[in-house]
Design a protein around this motif. Sequence first.
Motif, short mmCIF file in Angstrom:
data_model
loop_
_atom_site.label_atom_id
_atom_site.label_comp_id
_atom_site.label_asym_id
_atom_site.label_seq_id
_atom_site.Cartn_x
_atom_site.Cartn_y
_atom_site.Cartn_z
N PHE A 1 0.83 -1.19 0.00
CA PHE A 1 0.00 0.00 0.00
C PHE A 1 0.87 1.24 0.00
O PHE A 1 2.06 1.19 0.31
CB PHE A 1 -0.93 0.03 1.22
CG PHE A 1 -0.19 -0.01 2.54
CD1 PHE A 1 0.16 1.16 3.20
CD2 PHE A 1 0.16 -1.22 3.12
CE1 PHE A 1 0.84 1.12 4.41
CE2 PHE A 1 0.84 -1.27 4.33
CZ PHE A 1 1.18 -0.09 4.98
N ASN A 2 0.24 2.36 -0.35
CA ASN A 2 0.83 3.69 -0.14
C ASN A 2 0.08 4.28 1.04
O ASN A 2 -1.16 4.24 1.08
CB ASN A 2 0.64 4.59 -1.35
CG ASN A 2 1.48 4.17 -2.53
OD1 ASN A 2 2.40 3.38 -2.39
ND2 ASN A 2 1.15 4.69 -3.69
N ASP A 3 0.81 4.84 1.99
CA ASP A 3 0.13 5.47 3.12
C ASP A 3 -0.42 6.83 2.70
O ASP A 3 -0.24 7.28 1.56
CB ASP A 3 1.01 5.52 4.36
CG ASP A 3 2.18 6.50 4.27
OD1 ASP A 3 2.18 7.42 3.42
OD2 ASP A 3 3.12 6.34 5.08
N LYS A 4 -1.10 7.50 3.61
CA LYS A 4 -1.74 8.78 3.27
C LYS A 4 -0.73 9.89 2.99
O LYS A 4 -1.10 10.96 2.51
CB LYS A 4 -2.72 9.21 4.36
CG LYS A 4 -2.10 9.50 5.70
CD LYS A 4 -3.20 9.84 6.69
CE LYS A 4 -2.67 10.08 8.08
NZ LYS A 4 -3.78 10.38 9.01
N PHE A 5 0.55 9.63 3.21
CA PHE A 5 1.60 10.60 2.91
C PHE A 5 2.34 10.25 1.62
O PHE A 5 3.30 10.91 1.26
CB PHE A 5 2.58 10.69 4.08
CG PHE A 5 1.91 11.06 5.36
CD1 PHE A 5 1.49 12.37 5.60
CD2 PHE A 5 1.65 10.11 6.33
CE1 PHE A 5 0.85 12.71 6.78
CE2 PHE A 5 1.01 10.44 7.51
CZ PHE A 5 0.61 11.75 7.74
N GLY A 6 1.90 9.17 0.94
CA GLY A 6 2.51 8.77 -0.32
C GLY A 6 3.68 7.81 -0.19
O GLY A 6 4.29 7.45 -1.19
N ILE A 7 4.00 7.36 1.02
CA ILE A 7 5.10 6.43 1.22
C ILE A 7 4.62 5.01 0.90
O ILE A 7 3.55 4.59 1.35
CB ILE A 7 5.65 6.48 2.67
CG1 ILE A 7 6.11 7.91 3.01
CG2 ILE A 7 6.76 5.46 2.88
CD1 ILE A 7 7.21 8.45 2.12
N GLN A 8 5.43 4.28 0.13
CA GLN A 8 5.10 2.90 -0.23
C GLN A 8 5.57 1.95 0.87
O GLN A 8 6.67 2.09 1.39
CB GLN A 8 5.77 2.50 -1.54
CG GLN A 8 5.25 3.29 -2.71
CD GLN A 8 5.83 2.78 -4.01
OE1 GLN A 8 5.09 2.38 -4.87
NE2 GLN A 8 7.15 2.82 -4.15
N TRP A 9 4.71 0.99 1.20
CA TRP A 9 5.01 -0.01 2.22
C TRP A 9 4.69 -1.39 1.68
O TRP A 9 3.77 -1.55 0.87
CB TRP A 9 4.13 0.20 3.46
CG TRP A 9 4.37 1.48 4.19
CD1 TRP A 9 3.91 2.73 3.85
CD2 TRP A 9 5.10 1.65 5.40
NE1 TRP A 9 4.31 3.65 4.79
CE2 TRP A 9 5.05 3.01 5.75
CE3 TRP A 9 5.80 0.78 6.24
CZ2 TRP A 9 5.67 3.52 6.89
CZ3 TRP A 9 6.41 1.28 7.37
CH2 TRP A 9 6.34 2.64 7.68
N LEU A 10 5.42 -2.38 2.14
CA LEU A 10 5.02 -3.76 1.93
C LEU A 10 5.18 -4.49 3.25
O LEU A 10 6.07 -4.18 4.05
CB LEU A 10 5.80 -4.44 0.80
CG LEU A 10 7.29 -4.63 0.87
CD1 LEU A 10 7.65 -5.89 1.64
CD2 LEU A 10 7.83 -4.74 -0.53
#
Length: 138
Positions: free
Chosen positions: A122-131
Motif C-alpha cells: 500500500f501507499n500510506d496517506k503521505f505517499g510512502i510505499q510499504w510492503l
Amino acid sequence: MAAVNPYLTFGGTCEAAFDFYKAAFGGEFQTLARFGEMPEMCGPGDKDKIMHVALPIGKGSVLMGSDAHDSMGPVTAGNQYTVSIQASSEAEADKLFNALSAGGNPYMPMAKAPWNAYFGMFNDKFGIQWLINFDYVQ
C-alpha cells in the motif's frame, strides 16, 4: 515486529545495482528470483527482470530490491523505495497493514502469496510505499 528493511525499485537495472551493493557490502544473496519464475506476475518483456533480491548487510538488516515490471509504469524518484516490514505473525501483519494504510491506498490487500508468505502492499496517506510480509516458513 521481526524487522524493518529498505526496499529499492529499479527500472531494469536491479541486477547490476545489487551486484554493485554485494561487492561493496560483501556476503551472498539470501534470495534472487526473476519474474519469469512466476509468469502469472509479469508480461513477456519482464521475465529476466529481478522480482526480488535480498542481501544481508549487517546484524538483522537486509537490503532488498526488484525491478518494476512493465505494468507498474516507469520508476521515478517517488516510487523507487519502499519500507518493508517483516512481521512476526499474520495477526501482526494485519494490524500493521490496517493501521498504516488507513487513509491511504491499499492496492494489494493482505493475502497468501505464491512464495509461501502472507503479503500486502500500500501507499500510506503521505505517499510512502510499504510492503508487509510474514513468511510461513522461518
